[in-house]
Design a protein around this motif. Structure first.
Motif, PDB file in Angstrom:
ATOM      1  N   ILE A 236       9.442  18.372  65.806  1.00  0.00           N
ATOM      2  CA  ILE A 236      10.057  18.526  67.173  1.00  0.00           C
ATOM      3  C   ILE A 236      11.252  17.609  67.083  1.00  0.00           C
ATOM      4  CG2 ILE A 236      10.087  18.886  69.720  1.00  0.00           C
ATOM      5  CD1 ILE A 236       7.421  20.403  69.123  1.00  0.00           C
TER       6      ILE A 236
ATOM      7  N   ARG B  27       7.804  26.536  62.386  1.00  0.00           N
ATOM      8  CA  ARG B  27       6.838  25.413  63.100  1.00  0.00           C
ATOM      9  C   ARG B  27       5.834  26.221  61.730  1.00  0.00           C
ATOM     10  NH1 ARG B  27       7.524  28.280  67.810  1.00  0.00           N
ATOM     11  NH2 ARG B  27       6.004  29.397  67.282  1.00  0.00           N
TER      12      ARG B  27
ATOM     13  N   SER C 200       3.412  25.215  69.755  1.00  0.00           N
ATOM     14  CA  SER C 200       3.045  24.262  68.709  1.00  0.00           C
ATOM     15  C   SER C 200       1.812  24.293  68.208  1.00  0.00           C
ATOM     16  CB  SER C 200       3.794  22.934  68.599  1.00  0.00           C
ATOM     17  OG  SER C 200       5.373  22.696  69.180  1.00  0.00           O
TER      18      SER C 200
ATOM     19  N   ILE D  30       3.579  19.685  62.719  1.00  0.00           N
ATOM     20  CA  ILE D  30       4.496  20.323  64.034  1.00  0.00           C
ATOM     21  C   ILE D  30       5.169  19.218  65.049  1.00  0.00           C
ATOM     22  CG2 ILE D  30       4.427  22.494  65.283  1.00  0.00           C
ATOM     23  CD1 ILE D  30       1.877  23.239  62.991  1.00  0.00           C
ATOM     24  N   TYR D  31       4.555  18.866  65.845  1.00  0.00           N
ATOM     25  CA  TYR D  31       5.003  18.566  66.880  1.00  0.00           C
ATOM     26  C   TYR D  31       5.911  16.908  66.508  1.00  0.00           C
ATOM     27  CZ  TYR D  31       1.426  19.822  70.405  1.00  0.00           C
ATOM     28  OH  TYR D  31       0.776  20.527  70.934  1.00  0.00           O
TER      29      TYR D  31
END
Length: 414
Positions: free
Chosen positions: A378, A402, A125, A374-375
């Motif tokens: 998740i 991503r 990531s 991006i995190y």
């Protein structure tokens, strides 16, 4: 540069232009007079046109590569050669172009390669997010994150609490032996204290420590991060009550191990900004928001890794013991409600801090937003899996997911 990175931007635009030109010639949109061509064609495309578009794209791409290479040399050597990192003048460009590779700081170059490899292997990531940062800031963020990953591995891969504590003590000693904020040069390896400390560390991690000593950052957030690792070490003693007993404990742990890193990222952004940092009051507000975002991202990681953490004797869910998960007394399905609650908490914390990201310098605001999104994507993936009844296993994002998250974040910033 990799052949893929060069050939792709040459071939795809060339094929597209060949197709458009062939269709235009066939439809009579334009015509090449017989006296100005060889008369050789394929699929309606004249050979002159094909060569023209191919060579044009080759020149454009190789010119761009040359510029990128010159900028990379500048970013690598600016400190060593005494060049300005914010302003690149004609003399600096010429110096970067004519310099022999033998003149490059080989030790720093090797250390940066190691850092990039660590981040690429350990955090897909952050590796994806790093592509939207530029110049010296990107190098420093990679250096910082590589050090964080190495020190995190000290705890994760230690066979027992004694070994983990010894490595953690070496980290404290290294920070004590280097100035804060450090000078923009590598630590003196000949200094007996630093030399002994580096020798006590795993070989693969030593270059990350030498890079850390070159970063324009204070030590107190690094010490805060190390104090968070002490909570991880406590999990080696399975006779203890849950280390994380309440939400307050969870947020404190997340603050130590993630808010500290978020604060350092913001400090690096200001250190490399083309404009002066904001007022002390505004700096305090932005750092507070960054630390809140750090907590949010850490909670997402915790929720995602419940099963994997339990297998190594850890559980960061409030009031839950890892052994109860591993031995089946608590199922992953029964933890679904708690995990969803924590994901909602992370989302709320992230939303609180988002407005402050736009107050960072323009060159970093969009990339920072991309890194965070991006995190957070998740977390959305974890939520989707649980809604489908997939409580076990580790959620992950594909490379293209991503990239889409980063692209969407950059577009919303623009």
């Amino acid at each position: 540069m990799p052949a893929f990175a060069i050939l792709t931007p040459i071939l795809f635009p060339t094929l597209y232009l060949w197709l458009c030109d062939a269709l235009a010639l066939q439809r009579g949109t334009w015509v090449i007079e017989s006296g100005t061509k060889f008369g050789i064609s394929a699929f309606g495309l004249e050979i002159e046109e094909a060569i023209f578009f191919l060579l044009t794209n080759v020149l454009v791409v190789f010119g761009t590569v040359a510029i990128d290479f010159t900028m990379a040399v500048h970013d690598l050597c600016a400190t060593t050669w005494g060049l300005s990192q914010q302003r690149i003048g004609t003399f600096s460009v010429i110096q970067c172009i004519i310099a022999s590779p033998d003149k490059y700081p080989q030790e720093r170059l090797g250390a940066l390669r190691d850092a990039a490899d660590i981040v690429r292997r350990k955090s897909r990531s952050f590796w994806t997010a790093s592509f939207v940062f530029e110049g010296p800031l990107k190098l420093d963020l990679l250096s910082l994150y590589a050090w964080c990953r190495c020190t995190d591995d000290f705890i994760d891969e230690a066979p027992d609490a004694k070994s983990a504590s010894a490595l953690l003590n070496s980290c404290h000693q290294f920070l004590s032996a280097t100035p804060s904020p450090p000078a923009l040069s590598s630590p003196d390896k000949k200094h007996p204290t630093i030399a002994e400390i580096l020798l006590s560390l795993p070989t693969a991690s030593r270059t990350s420590f030498t890079l850390l000593a070159t970063l324009p950052i204070p030590h107190h957030p690094l010490e805060e991060l190390l104090s968070g690792y002490k909570s991880d070490i406590s999990f080696f003693d399975t006779t203890l009550a849950p280390t994380i007993r309440t939400d307050a404990h969870l947020l404190h742990y997340a603050e130590n191990v993630a808010s500290s890193v978020a604060e350092l990222c913001v400090i690096l952004v200001w250190a490399h900004g083309a404009t002066p940092p904001p007022s002390p009051k505004e700096q305090e507000e932005i750092i507070r928001a960054a630390r809140t975002m750090g907590q949010a991202l850490q909670i997402v990681n915790i929720v995602r890794d419940v099963e994997a953490d339990a297998k190594v004797g850890r559980c960061y869910l409030p009031g839950i013991l890892a052994c109860d998960i591993v031995e089946g007394r608590i199922s992953m399905r029964s933890l679904r409600g708690e995990r969803l609650r924590l994901l909602s908490m992370a989302e709320e914390l992230a939303n609180q801090s988002r407005p402050s990201i736009s107050r960072l310098p323009d060159a970093a605001s969009g990339p920072m937003r991309a890194a965070c999104d991006i995190y957070l994507a998740i977390g959305e993936r974890v939520r989707e899996r649980m809604m489908l009844g997939l409580d076990e296993g580790r959620a992950s994002l594909s490379k293209w997911t991503r990239i889409r998250a980063a692209w969407k974040a950059m577009k919303s910033y623009a």
